[in-house]
Design a protein around this motif. Structure first.
Motif, PDB file in Angstrom:
ATOM      1  N   SER A   1       0.744  -0.990  -0.139  1.00  0.00           N
ATOM      2  CA  SER A   1       0.056   0.306   0.172  1.00  0.00           C
ATOM      3  C   SER A   1       0.610   1.092  -0.355  1.00  0.00           C
ATOM      4  O   SER A   1       0.265   2.575  -0.327  1.00  0.00           O
ATOM      5  CB  SER A   1      -1.037   0.221   0.840  1.00  0.00           C
ATOM      6  OG  SER A   1      -0.109   0.269   2.025  1.00  0.00           O
TER       7      SER A   1
ATOM      8  N   THR B   1      -9.155   3.869  -4.276  1.00  0.00           N
ATOM      9  CA  THR B   1      -8.134   4.963  -3.381  1.00  0.00           C
ATOM     10  C   THR B   1      -8.294   5.980  -4.066  1.00  0.00           C
ATOM     11  O   THR B   1      -8.201   5.800  -6.101  1.00  0.00           O
ATOM     12  CB  THR B   1      -6.639   3.815  -3.433  1.00  0.00           C
ATOM     13  OG1 THR B   1      -6.017   5.514  -3.457  1.00  0.00           O
ATOM     14  CG2 THR B   1      -6.373   4.280  -4.584  1.00  0.00           C
TER      15      THR B   1
ATOM     16  N   TYR C   1       1.469   1.798  -8.173  1.00  0.00           N
ATOM     17  CA  TYR C   1       0.889   1.265  -6.781  1.00  0.00           C
ATOM     18  C   TYR C   1      -0.711   1.792  -7.596  1.00  0.00           C
ATOM     19  O   TYR C   1      -1.697   1.428  -7.557  1.00  0.00           O
ATOM     20  CB  TYR C   1       0.389   2.018  -5.520  1.00  0.00           C
ATOM     21  CG  TYR C   1       0.315   1.941  -4.741  1.00  0.00           C
ATOM     22  CD1 TYR C   1      -0.542   0.962  -3.966  1.00  0.00           C
ATOM     23  CD2 TYR C   1      -1.227   3.311  -4.344  1.00  0.00           C
ATOM     24  CE1 TYR C   1      -1.749   1.258  -3.381  1.00  0.00           C
ATOM     25  CE2 TYR C   1      -2.538   3.609  -3.536  1.00  0.00           C
ATOM     26  CZ  TYR C   1      -2.678   1.921  -2.730  1.00  0.00           C
ATOM     27  OH  TYR C   1      -3.366   2.062  -2.483  1.00  0.00           O
TER      28      TYR C   1
ATOM     29  N   ARG D   1       9.432  11.599  -5.213  1.00  0.00           N
ATOM     30  CA  ARG D   1       8.620   9.552  -5.706  1.00  0.00           C
ATOM     31  C   ARG D   1       8.807  10.505  -7.396  1.00  0.00           C
ATOM     32  O   ARG D   1       9.150  11.658  -7.877  1.00  0.00           O
ATOM     33  CB  ARG D   1       7.466  10.423  -5.547  1.00  0.00           C
ATOM     34  CG  ARG D   1       6.935   9.568  -4.133  1.00  0.00           C
ATOM     35  CD  ARG D   1       5.811   9.541  -3.852  1.00  0.00           C
ATOM     36  NE  ARG D   1       5.782   9.189  -2.018  1.00  0.00           N
ATOM     37  CZ  ARG D   1       4.819   9.804  -2.028  1.00  0.00           C
ATOM     38  NH1 ARG D   1       3.572   9.247  -2.830  1.00  0.00           N
ATOM     39  NH2 ARG D   1       4.856   8.983  -0.367  1.00  0.00           N
TER      40      ARG D   1
ATOM     41  N   ASP E   1       4.829  12.505  -8.542  1.00  0.00           N
ATOM     42  CA  ASP E   1       3.789  12.803  -7.449  1.00  0.00           C
ATOM     43  C   ASP E   1       2.423  13.012  -8.146  1.00  0.00           C
ATOM     44  O   ASP E   1       2.753  14.013  -8.755  1.00  0.00           O
ATOM     45  CB  ASP E   1       4.676  13.730  -6.202  1.00  0.00           C
ATOM     46  CG  ASP E   1       4.582  13.387  -4.766  1.00  0.00           C
ATOM     47  OD1 ASP E   1       2.669  12.632  -5.109  1.00  0.00           O
ATOM     48  OD2 ASP E   1       4.577  14.177  -4.032  1.00  0.00           O
TER      49      ASP E   1
END
Ligand code: NAP
Ligand code: F7E
Length: 351
Positions: free
Chosen positions: A84, A125, A150, A279, A282
Motif C-alpha cells: 500500500s 483509493t 501503486y 517520488r 507525485d
C-alpha cells in the motif's frame, strides 16, 4: 452470528475494521502471511487479538485464498491486503502489481468458485484520480489518471471488481477512500512519520526529521471513521462504488507546522528536505466529494483535521513516555530504523 473474512487484518484499516465488526457481534476471520518477525502489534494494541480467528494465506497463493474462504465461510469479505506504500511501488513495481493488482482477481476468483453470494469490498483509493482540479472536488464520476505503479495496480483492482459485479452478478463494491490516518498508521506514511518525529524531538530523543515534498496536498481523514463506511457499503440492497473523504485539503507543510506546534516547537527548526523522499511522480493535490456516501449511506467524517493532528501526536508522545518509563507494550516505533538508512532508487542512481 455473521461471519466475515478480512484480508490485511494486520494493517491499519484491518485492525480497526476487525474491532468495529467484533463490536457489532460478527465472528471475525483474518488472513495473515508468515513473516520472519510476527506483525500482530495493532491487533494486540487494540486488545482484540484473542477474539479473532487467523488463517495463514498470501495474495500470490491462490490455493491459500480458496482455503481461507472455505474455512471461514464468510458472508462478507473485506479485501484490504495490498502493498500500500506509493513510494515503495516505484522501488518494487512488479511485486506491487502482483499483490495490489492481481491479488484482487485471485480473491474474487476464490469467492466465485466457493460461494458467489459472498459480499465483497475492494479497497480502492483516491490515488486512482491522480489529479484534482482545485475548484471541483473529486467524485465517483471523475476521470482516473494514475501517477504511480501503486495507482496503476489499484486501477486494475477497481475495474476487475466492477467486471465481476457486472459479469457474474456478484455483490462487489469499490470504496474509493481518500487518505486516512491514525495512531496505528504505518511509520513510513507522512502523517505518522511527522507525529512520531515531533513526539520524539519534544522528548529529546531525536533532533530532526527528513521528508520529501512539503507542498503536496491531501484530503486526510481518521481511519476508524473510514472503516465504518466499508461496512455501510456492504449493507445496501445493491452494490455500488463510493468516494469517502472529508472535502478538505491540507499540505504536508501545514501538517508539519501543526504537529510540531502541538508540542511547542517550530517545524522549521526540525524538518529538513531530502530528495530521497521525493517520488519520480507525485500527486500534487487531492480533495474528495463524499456527497454520495452521505446521501445513500448516511456516512460523514466525525474527526476533523485539527483533531486528527492532535490525537496522533498525543498518542505518539504518550507511547514514548511509557517507553521511557520502562513499560513494555505492543508498538511498532521501537523497532523502526532511522530513515536515513533507507536508500531510494533515485538516490542509488546518483551514487
Ligand atoms: P497497510 O497498513 O499497509 O496494511 C496492508 C495489509 O496488507 C497488511 O495487513 C499486510 O500484511 C497485508 N498484505 C500485504 N501484502 C500481502 C500479501 N502478499 N498477502 C497477504 N497480505 C498482504 O494498509 P492500510 O492503510 O490498512 O490500507 C488498507 C487497504 O486500503 C490497502 O489496500 C490500501 O492500499 C488501501 N487504501 C488505504 C488508504 C489509506 O489512506 N490508508 C486509502 C485508500 C486505500 P503485513 O502486516 O504482513 O505486511
Ligand atoms: O504521502 C508527501 C508524498 O506516503 C502523502 C496510502 O495509504 O494514501 C496513501 O498514499 C504525501 C505525498 O501517502 C514525505 O510525496 C512528503 O504527496 O503519506 P503518503 P500517499 O502516497 O498519499 C492513499 C490514498 C493510498 O491509497 C495509499 O495506500 O506526502 N511526502 N514527504 C511524503 N510522504 C512520505 N511517505 N514520506 C515523506 O517523507
Amino acid at each position: 452470528m455473521k461471519r466475515v473474512l478480512i484480508t490485511g487484518i494486520t494493517g491499519q484499516d484491518g485492525a480497526y475494521l476487525a474491532k468495529f465488526l467484533l463490536d457489532k457481534g460478527y465472528e471475525v476471520f483474518g488472513i495473515y502471511r508468515r513473516l520472519s518477525t510476527p506483525n500482530f502489534w495493532r491487533l494486540q494494541y487494540l486488545d482484540i487479538f484473542d477474539r479473532l480467528h487467523l488463517i495463514g494465506a498470501d495474495l500470490i497463493d491462490e490455493g491459500s485464498l480458496i482455503e481461507a474462504i472455505h474455512i471461514s465461510q464468510p458472508e462478507e469479505v473485506y479485501h484490504l491486503a495490498a502493498q500500500s506504500f506509493v513510494w515503495s511501488s516505484f522501488e518494487e513495481p512488479i511485486s506491487t502489481a502482483e499483490m495490489t493488482g492481481l491479488g484482487v482477481t485471485r480473491i474474487l476468483e476464490a469467492i466465485r468458485h466457493v460461494n458467489r453470494d459472498i459480499r465483497f469490498y475492494q479497497a480502492s483509493t483516491s490515488e486512482l484520480f491522480g489529479y484534482s482540479p482545485e475548484d471541483e472536488p473529486l467524485h465517483e464520476g471523475s476521470p482516473f489518471q494514475p501517477q504511480s505503479p501503486y495507482a496503476a495496480a489499484k486501477l486494475y483492482g477497481y475495474w476487475i471488481t466492477t467486471i465481476y459485479r457486472k459479469g457474474y452478478g456478484m455483490y462487489a463494491c469499490n470504496g474509493i477512500l481518500f487518505n486516512h490516518e491514525s495512531p496505528l498508521r504505518g511509520l513510513e506514511f507522512i502523517t505518522r512519520k511527522l507525529s512520531n518525529a515531533a513526539a520524539r524531538i519534544s522528548l529529546g530523543l531525536q533532533k530532526e526529521i527528513s521528508v520529501g515534498n512539503l507542498d503536496a496536498m491531501r484530503d486526510w481523514g481518521f481511519a476508524p471513521d473510514y472503516v465504518e463506511s466499508m461496512w455501510m457499503m456492504l449493507q445496501e440492497d445493491e452494490p455500488d462504488d463510493y468516494v469517502v473523504a472529508t472535502n478538505e485539503s491540507h499540505s504536508v507543510r501545514e501538517f508539519a507546522e501543526k504537529v510540531f506546534s502541538r508540542v511547542g516547537l517550530d517545524y522549521r527548526d526540525h524538518v529538513k528536505v531530502d530528495k530521497k523522499f521525493l517520488r519520480p511522480l507525485d500527486v500534487r493535490y487531492l480533495r474528495g466529494d463524499y456527497r454520495k456516501a452521505r446521501e445513500k449511506l448516511g456516512w460523514r467524517p466525525k474527526v476533523n483535521f485539527d483533531d486528527l493532528v492532535s490525537l496522533m501526536v498525543k498518542a505518539d508522545q504518550e507511547r514514548w513516555k511509557r517507553w521511557m518509563n520502562g513499560e513494555q507494550f505492543p508498538w511498532d516505533a521501537i523497532h523502526y530504523p532511522h530513515e536515513n538508512q533507507f536508500l531510494s532508487r533515485s538516490e542509488r542512481i546518483t551514487r
